[in-house]
Design a protein around this motif. Structure first.
Motif, PDB file in Angstrom:
ATOM      1  N   HIS A 138     -83.988  54.661  92.374  1.00 12.63           N
ATOM      2  CA  HIS A 138     -83.198  53.738  91.539  1.00 12.63           C
ATOM      3  C   HIS A 138     -84.120  52.855  90.708  1.00 12.63           C
ATOM      4  CE1 HIS A 138     -80.525  50.560  90.263  1.00 12.63           C
ATOM      5  NE2 HIS A 138     -81.240  49.683  90.939  1.00 12.63           N
ATOM      6  N   TRP A 139     -85.134  52.288  91.330  1.00  8.62           N
ATOM      7  CA  TRP A 139     -86.025  51.385  90.604  1.00  8.62           C
ATOM      8  C   TRP A 139     -86.843  52.122  89.537  1.00  8.62           C
ATOM      9  CZ3 TRP A 139     -87.212  49.243  96.030  1.00  8.62           C
ATOM     10  CH2 TRP A 139     -86.297  48.222  96.337  1.00  8.62           C
ATOM     11  N   ARG A 140     -87.231  53.352  89.819  1.00  8.01           N
ATOM     12  CA  ARG A 140     -87.941  54.139  88.804  1.00  8.01           C
ATOM     13  C   ARG A 140     -87.052  54.367  87.589  1.00  8.01           C
ATOM     14  NH1 ARG A 140     -89.564  60.290  90.075  1.00  8.01           N
ATOM     15  NH2 ARG A 140     -87.287  60.359  90.183  1.00  8.01           N
ATOM     16  N   ALA A 141     -85.768  54.694  87.844  1.00 12.84           N
ATOM     17  CA  ALA A 141     -84.835  54.897  86.738  1.00 12.84           C
ATOM     18  C   ALA A 141     -84.664  53.613  85.920  1.00 12.84           C
ATOM     19  CB  ALA A 141     -83.482  55.367  87.268  1.00 12.84           C
ATOM     20  N   GLY A 146     -86.363  50.739  80.666  1.00 14.71           N
ATOM     21  CA  GLY A 146     -86.838  49.501  80.073  1.00 14.71           C
ATOM     22  C   GLY A 146     -86.430  48.252  80.814  1.00 14.71           C
ATOM     23  N   ARG A 147     -85.900  48.426  82.041  1.00 12.78           N
ATOM     24  CA  ARG A 147     -85.496  47.277  82.865  1.00 12.78           C
ATOM     25  C   ARG A 147     -86.371  47.223  84.110  1.00 12.78           C
ATOM     26  NH1 ARG A 147     -80.700  49.877  81.371  1.00 12.78           N
ATOM     27  NH2 ARG A 147     -80.620  50.889  83.423  1.00 12.78           N
ATOM     28  N   THR A 148     -87.660  46.998  83.934  1.00  5.48           N
ATOM     29  CA  THR A 148     -88.591  47.013  85.073  1.00  5.48           C
ATOM     30  C   THR A 148     -88.187  45.966  86.096  1.00  5.48           C
ATOM     31  OG1 THR A 148     -90.390  47.747  83.640  1.00  5.48           O
ATOM     32  CG2 THR A 148     -90.987  46.813  85.790  1.00  5.48           C
ATOM     33  N   PRO A 149     -87.933  46.376  87.328  1.00  2.02           N
ATOM     34  CA  PRO A 149     -87.446  45.436  88.336  1.00  2.02           C
ATOM     35  C   PRO A 149     -88.565  44.584  88.930  1.00  2.02           C
ATOM     36  CG  PRO A 149     -87.684  47.598  89.309  1.00  2.02           C
ATOM     37  CD  PRO A 149     -88.008  47.757  87.829  1.00  2.02           C
ATOM     38  N   VAL A 184     -99.268  54.329 100.769  1.00  2.00           N
ATOM     39  CA  VAL A 184     -99.014  55.315  99.716  1.00  2.00           C
ATOM     40  C   VAL A 184     -97.931  54.813  98.767  1.00  2.00           C
ATOM     41  CG1 VAL A 184     -98.172  57.650  99.251  1.00  2.00           C
ATOM     42  CG2 VAL A 184     -99.776  57.255 101.133  1.00  2.00           C
ATOM     43  N   ALA A 185     -96.856  54.258  99.319  1.00  2.00           N
ATOM     44  CA  ALA A 185     -95.759  53.774  98.476  1.00  2.00           C
ATOM     45  C   ALA A 185     -96.218  52.636  97.574  1.00  2.00           C
ATOM     46  CB  ALA A 185     -94.593  53.328  99.351  1.00  2.00           C
ATOM     47  N   ALA A 186     -97.048  51.743  98.107  1.00  2.00           N
ATOM     48  CA  ALA A 186     -97.549  50.630  97.283  1.00  2.00           C
ATOM     49  C   ALA A 186     -98.336  51.151  96.095  1.00  2.00           C
ATOM     50  CB  ALA A 186     -98.415  49.704  98.132  1.00  2.00           C
ATOM     51  N   ALA A 187     -99.140  52.193  96.308  1.00  6.46           N
ATOM     52  CA  ALA A 187     -99.941  52.759  95.224  1.00  6.46           C
ATOM     53  C   ALA A 187     -99.072  53.512  94.219  1.00  6.46           C
ATOM     54  CB  ALA A 187    -101.001  53.687  95.798  1.00  6.46           C
ATOM     55  N   GLU A 188     -98.093  54.268  94.700  1.00 10.45           N
ATOM     56  CA  GLU A 188     -97.291  55.111  93.817  1.00 10.45           C
ATOM     57  C   GLU A 188     -96.230  54.332  93.038  1.00 10.45           C
ATOM     58  OE1 GLU A 188     -97.526  59.358  96.263  1.00 10.45           O
ATOM     59  OE2 GLU A 188     -95.593  58.389  95.915  1.00 10.45           O
ATOM     60  N   LEU A 189     -95.693  53.278  93.633  1.00  4.78           N
ATOM     61  CA  LEU A 189     -94.538  52.607  93.041  1.00  4.78           C
ATOM     62  C   LEU A 189     -94.881  51.372  92.223  1.00  4.78           C
ATOM     63  CD1 LEU A 189     -92.049  52.864  96.050  1.00  4.78           C
ATOM     64  CD2 LEU A 189     -92.370  54.461  94.151  1.00  4.78           C
TER      65      LEU A 189
END
Length: 301
Positions: A138-141, A146-149, A184-189
């Motif tokens: 959801h956050w990637r979408a 253009g709505r960076t969370p 891993v999630a911290a680096a990827e997201l």
């Protein structure tokens, strides 16, 4: 209610009791709308007739906050997806995910059967992965639109995952996996505006009541050092916009103490510049260990 999470929408898994309930109430007290998830099972994951999620959601509303209950199984793709959907359909957004759900099936390794291994890895590690994956999608979408969370994930590890715990091979492995998943999630997201951290809490809950059977309340102040509410302030801060720049970190929280945990990193090294033979390798290792920091003791050893 207003506070450092005013206007944020927060999902807390395993929030019907113990640490999760304390987190949900603390977020609500700081102004968040809370999705209270709990499957409603016993400490070992077996069926429980109660509906603790609804009870905590009502407790929040009675105090003037806003909350909705979710009773889905977050260790299934459908349950994890519906958790995110509940936040979006109820409040129109999702800002913070707190992964807390879990239970124990303690056995010494020689007595630990496959079902007990699978059950604990499923709820702790798979449950963290699935909710994280659906929230992150959801956050990637949002970021691509253009709505960076200003999104936050707080995962729940354990001292057992950092040091090991006798009689908890399944739980320790799951909690160690959660730390790696967090890194891993911290680096990827990060590119999508998502910060991911992990917590290793120590508190009195249904899962730890035997370990903390004797209260640690200070006679002169009445401070209950093992109350789960002591852990929640750090979780709330990590889940707020005020934690900007803090990601990929692991913290211990217990009573009034907060510790930044420092994990695996290179220690003493020997480089021959060619292949060792077994005897040489052993001699080198002995010398390296003599100059290295000893590991922390395994809980219960």
């Amino acid at each position: 209610m207003t506070g450092i999470c005013d206007g944020r929408v927060v999902v807390v898994t395993g929030a019907g009791r113990g640490l999760g309930r304390a987190h949900a109430l603390a977020f609500a007290a700081e102004g968040a709308c809370v999705v209270v998830n709990d499957l409603g099972v016993g400490p070992d994951g077996t069926s429980d007739a109660e509906s603790p999620a609804a009870r905590v959601a009502e407790e929040i509303r009675a105090a003037g906050g806003d909350a909705v209950a979710h009773g889905g199984d977050i260790a299934t793709p459908g349950g994890a997806a519906s958790l995110v959907t509940t936040a979006l359909e109820t409040y129109g957004r999702l800002d913070t995910l707190v992964n807390n759900a879990g239970f124990l099936r303690d056995r010494m390794l020689v007595n630990l059967d496959e079902d007990d291994w699978d059950a604990v890895l499923r709820v702790h590690l798979k449950g963290h992965f699935l909710t994280l994956r659906h929230a992150a999608a959801h956050w990637r979408a949002e970021a691509k639109a253009g709505r960076t969370p200003v999104a936050r994930i707080v995962n729940t590890s354990s001292g057992a995952g950092l040091l090991g715990s006798v009689g908890q091979g399944n739980y320790s492995a799951a909690k160690a996996g959660i730390v790696a998943l967090t890194l891993v999630a911290a680096a990827e997201l990060a590119r999508y505006g998502v910060q991911v951290n992990a917590l290793a809490p120590a508190a009195r809950t249904r899962m730890t009541e035997r370990a903390f059977a004797e209260t640690m309340a200070a006679p002169d102040t009445g401070f209950d050092a093992m109350a789960p509410e002591n852990v929640s302030p750090l979780v709330v801060w990590l889940g707020s916009a005020r934690s900007e720049g803090v990601t990929g970190r692991v913290f211990e929280a217990e009573a009034g103490r907060i510790t930044v945990m420092e994990g695996w990193r290179p220690g003493p090294t020997a480089d021959k510049g060619a292949r060792w033979n077994p005897a040489e390798a052993g001699e080198a290792v002995r010398k390296l260990l003599a100059g290295s920091e000893p590991p922390g003791p395994v809980y219960g050893a």
